[in-house]
Design a protein around this motif. Sequence first.
Motif, PDB file in Angstrom:
ATOM      1  N   GLY A 240     -27.649 -31.762 -18.798  1.00 28.27           N
ATOM      2  CA  GLY A 240     -29.035 -31.343 -18.715  1.00 28.27           C
ATOM      3  C   GLY A 240     -29.961 -32.528 -18.540  1.00 28.27           C
ATOM      4  O   GLY A 240     -29.523 -33.669 -18.402  1.00 28.27           O
ATOM      5  N   PRO A 241     -31.268 -32.283 -18.565  1.00 28.11           N
ATOM      6  CA  PRO A 241     -32.238 -33.390 -18.461  1.00 28.11           C
ATOM      7  C   PRO A 241     -32.063 -34.389 -19.592  1.00 28.11           C
ATOM      8  O   PRO A 241     -31.655 -34.035 -20.702  1.00 28.11           O
ATOM      9  CB  PRO A 241     -33.589 -32.675 -18.553  1.00 28.11           C
ATOM     10  CG  PRO A 241     -33.311 -31.264 -18.179  1.00 28.11           C
ATOM     11  CD  PRO A 241     -31.925 -30.972 -18.651  1.00 28.11           C
ATOM     12  N   ASP A 242     -32.384 -35.641 -19.315  1.00 28.18           N
ATOM     13  CA  ASP A 242     -32.336 -36.670 -20.351  1.00 28.18           C
ATOM     14  C   ASP A 242     -33.358 -36.347 -21.435  1.00 28.18           C
ATOM     15  O   ASP A 242     -34.533 -36.111 -21.154  1.00 28.18           O
ATOM     16  CB  ASP A 242     -32.658 -38.044 -19.750  1.00 28.18           C
ATOM     17  CG  ASP A 242     -32.847 -39.104 -20.821  1.00 28.18           C
ATOM     18  OD1 ASP A 242     -31.843 -39.650 -21.280  1.00 28.18           O
ATOM     19  OD2 ASP A 242     -34.012 -39.352 -21.215  1.00 28.18           O
ATOM     20  N   ARG A 243     -32.918 -36.318 -22.693  1.00 26.34           N
ATOM     21  CA  ARG A 243     -33.789 -36.026 -23.818  1.00 26.34           C
ATOM     22  C   ARG A 243     -34.057 -37.268 -24.665  1.00 26.34           C
ATOM     23  O   ARG A 243     -35.060 -37.359 -25.372  1.00 26.34           O
ATOM     24  CB  ARG A 243     -33.149 -34.934 -24.683  1.00 26.34           C
ATOM     25  CG  ARG A 243     -34.035 -34.328 -25.743  1.00 26.34           C
ATOM     26  CD  ARG A 243     -33.383 -33.077 -26.304  1.00 26.34           C
ATOM     27  NE  ARG A 243     -32.029 -33.324 -26.745  1.00 26.34           N
ATOM     28  CZ  ARG A 243     -31.706 -33.685 -27.987  1.00 26.34           C
ATOM     29  NH1 ARG A 243     -32.623 -33.851 -28.902  1.00 26.34           N
ATOM     30  NH2 ARG A 243     -30.439 -33.875 -28.308  1.00 26.34           N
ATOM     31  N   HIS A 244     -33.158 -38.256 -24.596  1.00 25.34           N
ATOM     32  CA  HIS A 244     -33.296 -39.454 -25.423  1.00 25.34           C
ATOM     33  C   HIS A 244     -34.586 -40.202 -25.104  1.00 25.34           C
ATOM     34  O   HIS A 244     -35.337 -40.588 -26.003  1.00 25.34           O
ATOM     35  CB  HIS A 244     -32.083 -40.363 -25.202  1.00 25.34           C
ATOM     36  CG  HIS A 244     -31.936 -41.417 -26.246  1.00 25.34           C
ATOM     37  ND1 HIS A 244     -30.923 -42.363 -26.213  1.00 25.34           N
ATOM     38  CD2 HIS A 244     -32.655 -41.704 -27.356  1.00 25.34           C
ATOM     39  CE1 HIS A 244     -31.034 -43.158 -27.260  1.00 25.34           C
ATOM     40  NE2 HIS A 244     -32.080 -42.785 -27.960  1.00 25.34           N
ATOM     41  N   TYR A 245     -34.853 -40.409 -23.829  1.00 27.77           N
ATOM     42  CA  TYR A 245     -36.062 -41.108 -23.398  1.00 27.77           C
ATOM     43  C   TYR A 245     -37.018 -40.194 -22.623  1.00 27.77           C
ATOM     44  O   TYR A 245     -38.030 -40.683 -22.108  1.00 27.77           O
ATOM     45  CB  TYR A 245     -35.694 -42.307 -22.515  1.00 27.77           C
ATOM     46  CG  TYR A 245     -34.819 -43.312 -23.204  1.00 27.77           C
ATOM     47  CD1 TYR A 245     -35.346 -44.181 -24.154  1.00 27.77           C
ATOM     48  CD2 TYR A 245     -33.455 -43.398 -22.920  1.00 27.77           C
ATOM     49  CE1 TYR A 245     -34.549 -45.100 -24.804  1.00 27.77           C
ATOM     50  CE2 TYR A 245     -32.644 -44.318 -23.568  1.00 27.77           C
ATOM     51  CZ  TYR A 245     -33.194 -45.172 -24.508  1.00 27.77           C
ATOM     52  OH  TYR A 245     -32.392 -46.082 -25.150  1.00 27.77           O
ATOM     53  N   SER A 246     -36.676 -38.910 -22.523  1.00 23.38           N
ATOM     54  CA  SER A 246     -37.489 -37.950 -21.760  1.00 23.38           C
ATOM     55  C   SER A 246     -37.665 -38.404 -20.312  1.00 23.38           C
ATOM     56  O   SER A 246     -38.758 -38.361 -19.752  1.00 23.38           O
ATOM     57  CB  SER A 246     -38.857 -37.747 -22.425  1.00 23.38           C
ATOM     58  OG  SER A 246     -38.713 -37.237 -23.733  1.00 23.38           O
ATOM     59  N   LEU A 247     -36.554 -38.817 -19.682  1.00 22.51           N
ATOM     60  CA  LEU A 247     -36.605 -39.304 -18.306  1.00 22.51           C
ATOM     61  C   LEU A 247     -36.655 -38.179 -17.286  1.00 22.51           C
ATOM     62  O   LEU A 247     -37.004 -38.400 -16.127  1.00 22.51           O
ATOM     63  CB  LEU A 247     -35.385 -40.182 -18.009  1.00 22.51           C
ATOM     64  CG  LEU A 247     -35.191 -41.446 -18.852  1.00 22.51           C
ATOM     65  CD1 LEU A 247     -33.978 -42.216 -18.345  1.00 22.51           C
ATOM     66  CD2 LEU A 247     -36.424 -42.323 -18.833  1.00 22.51           C
ATOM     67  N   GLY A 248     -36.265 -36.985 -17.691  1.00 24.66           N
ATOM     68  CA  GLY A 248     -36.158 -35.902 -16.719  1.00 24.66           C
ATOM     69  C   GLY A 248     -34.728 -35.757 -16.242  1.00 24.66           C
ATOM     70  O   GLY A 248     -33.784 -36.071 -16.936  1.00 24.66           O
ATOM     71  N   GLY A 249     -34.572 -35.278 -15.027  1.00 25.52           N
ATOM     72  CA  GLY A 249     -33.244 -35.080 -14.477  1.00 25.52           C
ATOM     73  C   GLY A 249     -32.759 -33.650 -14.694  1.00 25.52           C
ATOM     74  O   GLY A 249     -33.570 -32.752 -14.955  1.00 25.52           O
ATOM     75  N   PRO A 250     -31.433 -33.441 -14.624  1.00 24.76           N
ATOM     76  CA  PRO A 250     -30.413 -34.462 -14.405  1.00 24.76           C
ATOM     77  C   PRO A 250     -30.496 -35.075 -13.012  1.00 24.76           C
ATOM     78  O   PRO A 250     -30.950 -34.427 -12.068  1.00 24.76           O
ATOM     79  CB  PRO A 250     -29.091 -33.711 -14.606  1.00 24.76           C
ATOM     80  CG  PRO A 250     -29.429 -32.271 -14.371  1.00 24.76           C
ATOM     81  CD  PRO A 250     -30.848 -32.095 -14.794  1.00 24.76           C
ATOM     82  N   PHE A 251     -30.048 -36.326 -12.910  1.00 24.05           N
ATOM     83  CA  PHE A 251     -30.182 -37.100 -11.685  1.00 24.05           C
ATOM     84  C   PHE A 251     -28.881 -37.048 -10.888  1.00 24.05           C
ATOM     85  O   PHE A 251     -27.786 -37.146 -11.451  1.00 24.05           O
ATOM     86  CB  PHE A 251     -30.534 -38.548 -12.008  1.00 24.05           C
ATOM     87  CG  PHE A 251     -31.810 -38.680 -12.804  1.00 24.05           C
ATOM     88  CD1 PHE A 251     -33.048 -38.579 -12.184  1.00 24.05           C
ATOM     89  CD2 PHE A 251     -31.768 -38.877 -14.185  1.00 24.05           C
ATOM     90  CE1 PHE A 251     -34.222 -38.680 -12.913  1.00 24.05           C
ATOM     91  CE2 PHE A 251     -32.941 -38.981 -14.924  1.00 24.05           C
ATOM     92  CZ  PHE A 251     -34.169 -38.883 -14.291  1.00 24.05           C
ATOM     93  N   THR A 252     -29.029 -36.932  -9.581  1.00 27.45           N
ATOM     94  CA  THR A 252     -27.853 -36.854  -8.711  1.00 27.45           C
ATOM     95  C   THR A 252     -27.424 -38.234  -8.212  1.00 27.45           C
ATOM     96  O   THR A 252     -26.325 -38.372  -7.681  1.00 27.45           O
ATOM     97  CB  THR A 252     -28.134 -35.954  -7.499  1.00 27.45           C
ATOM     98  OG1 THR A 252     -29.260 -36.474  -6.783  1.00 27.45           O
ATOM     99  CG2 THR A 252     -28.439 -34.534  -7.951  1.00 27.45           C
ATOM    100  N   THR A 253     -28.297 -39.242  -8.346  1.00 31.69           N
ATOM    101  CA  THR A 253     -27.957 -40.596  -7.893  1.00 31.69           C
ATOM    102  C   THR A 253     -28.333 -41.606  -8.959  1.00 31.69           C
ATOM    103  O   THR A 253     -29.230 -41.381  -9.782  1.00 31.69           O
ATOM    104  CB  THR A 253     -28.697 -40.967  -6.593  1.00 31.69           C
ATOM    105  OG1 THR A 253     -30.104 -41.115  -6.869  1.00 31.69           O
ATOM    106  CG2 THR A 253     -28.482 -39.920  -5.516  1.00 31.69           C
ATOM    107  N   VAL A 254     -27.642 -42.737  -8.940  1.00 31.61           N
ATOM    108  CA  VAL A 254     -27.941 -43.834  -9.865  1.00 31.61           C
ATOM    109  C   VAL A 254     -29.320 -44.408  -9.569  1.00 31.61           C
ATOM    110  O   VAL A 254     -30.066 -44.771 -10.476  1.00 31.61           O
ATOM    111  CB  VAL A 254     -26.848 -44.918  -9.776  1.00 31.61           C
ATOM    112  CG1 VAL A 254     -27.201 -46.115 -10.659  1.00 31.61           C
ATOM    113  CG2 VAL A 254     -25.491 -44.341 -10.167  1.00 31.61           C
TER     114      VAL A 254
END
Length: 439
Positions: A240-254
């Motif tokens: 799922g979306p990043d929750r640790h830093y609230s970055l969003g996502g999930p991301f398909t690329t680095v």
Amino acid sequence: MTSTLMTQDDAAAAILAYAFSGAIGPVDGKGVNYALLNTISTAFTWSISLEDFDADPMPIDRYLVKIDRRTKEISPPKPITLSEAELKEVILAATKRHTSSSSRFTDGSLSTSYRVNVQNHPEEYVVQLRHHGKVASMDFLMALISRTIDPGILPVPTVYPIPGEMERQEMTGMGKQVTQLIPGEMADSVYYSQLSHEQRLAFVKRAALAFQACWEQIRLPHPPLIGELLGDESNGLVIGPDRHYSLGGPFTTVRAYLRAWIRYSLSTLIKQQGIDEFKNRYLARIENFIDRYEYDIPAVVEDIPIVAIHEDMGLHNIILGSSTEIRAIIDWEFIASAPYAAQDQIIETLFRKPAPNQFGPELDRANELRAAFWDTIPEWKRRNESEATKTFLDWFKFGLFMKPEPLLDDLTEEEKQAYWQENIRIVEEMLDRYGATRS
């Protein structure tokens, strides 16, 4: 006329001021630990506590407070605790055993903890009222690790799921978790002060195998996205979306992940207090650099392995038995599917002394410790020396170090010069490499 709703940043500033006013206890020599628990259209809900970060670990009084987004009024603080009756109910539901005694226990940074004994049974339990982790997912992932990975390499406490806890946590914002009590010493309490160099060498080799087990043996969904790793019996593992830093996502690329990380880091730099000298020198240049070059992250970073990581697998979450035996790795609140090198800072703590600026001086013979870690997992050593990893770390560390910690009041002039040295070095190298305009 419609009033403007309070933003999360404004609410955080108000909560800090409230805590430092003495509303939840004497503040001398203490810092505030706070976390956002819930957001609705009319209010924010926070957990707050006062902590003496230099004192030995001990139970901490945490409080639940709400702040009205329209009126900016803060509700009276409510202690975040479990009553004796609630503890008995939790233990009975999770273990089918009856409590004989209970007491407060050393807390995690985002939990209130209790040590519980039961009748006619030698096993002891830890009950944690968790403010952040999704308990049902934590239970599923910890049980999965126990079933599939050698406990001699990656040991985790046995979990005792509480029926219906996922639904209760969704309603209340806090979840209760029951785990087996693992006796031993927290690694951070002995690693720097009591272990010899030879014992540290033995420990970092064991730590390397634990990291490798996460990276190789927790099977991610395919294709491996970047975000929070969650799980349950119905769906298995999902990202799922990043929750640790609230970055969003999930991301398909680095590259998309790194852009979100760097933007998050810029936001925290702008908000950071007590670093005006650093901001005056670098903020405009950093903003200019990010605006011009964030889409120029080299494509080679896509070659870095995406793996399962315990995002807080530091010494403070490792329980030691005799000498250097790893008895348990705890606090699986944040598990991610992410580039393995995102754990670089955590791994580096094995080779450096602890420091308030998160980048302490190297331990004696640190190179031997570092070599012992990576030589234990040679396939990952080769990856760590690759162009993909080196390029990833250029950008990741730029985000990590662009926001320095405020200078402490009692530093000598020499200590002040060294305090931001790594922040300045990494920022300067990145800006100069790309020719960012100097202000």
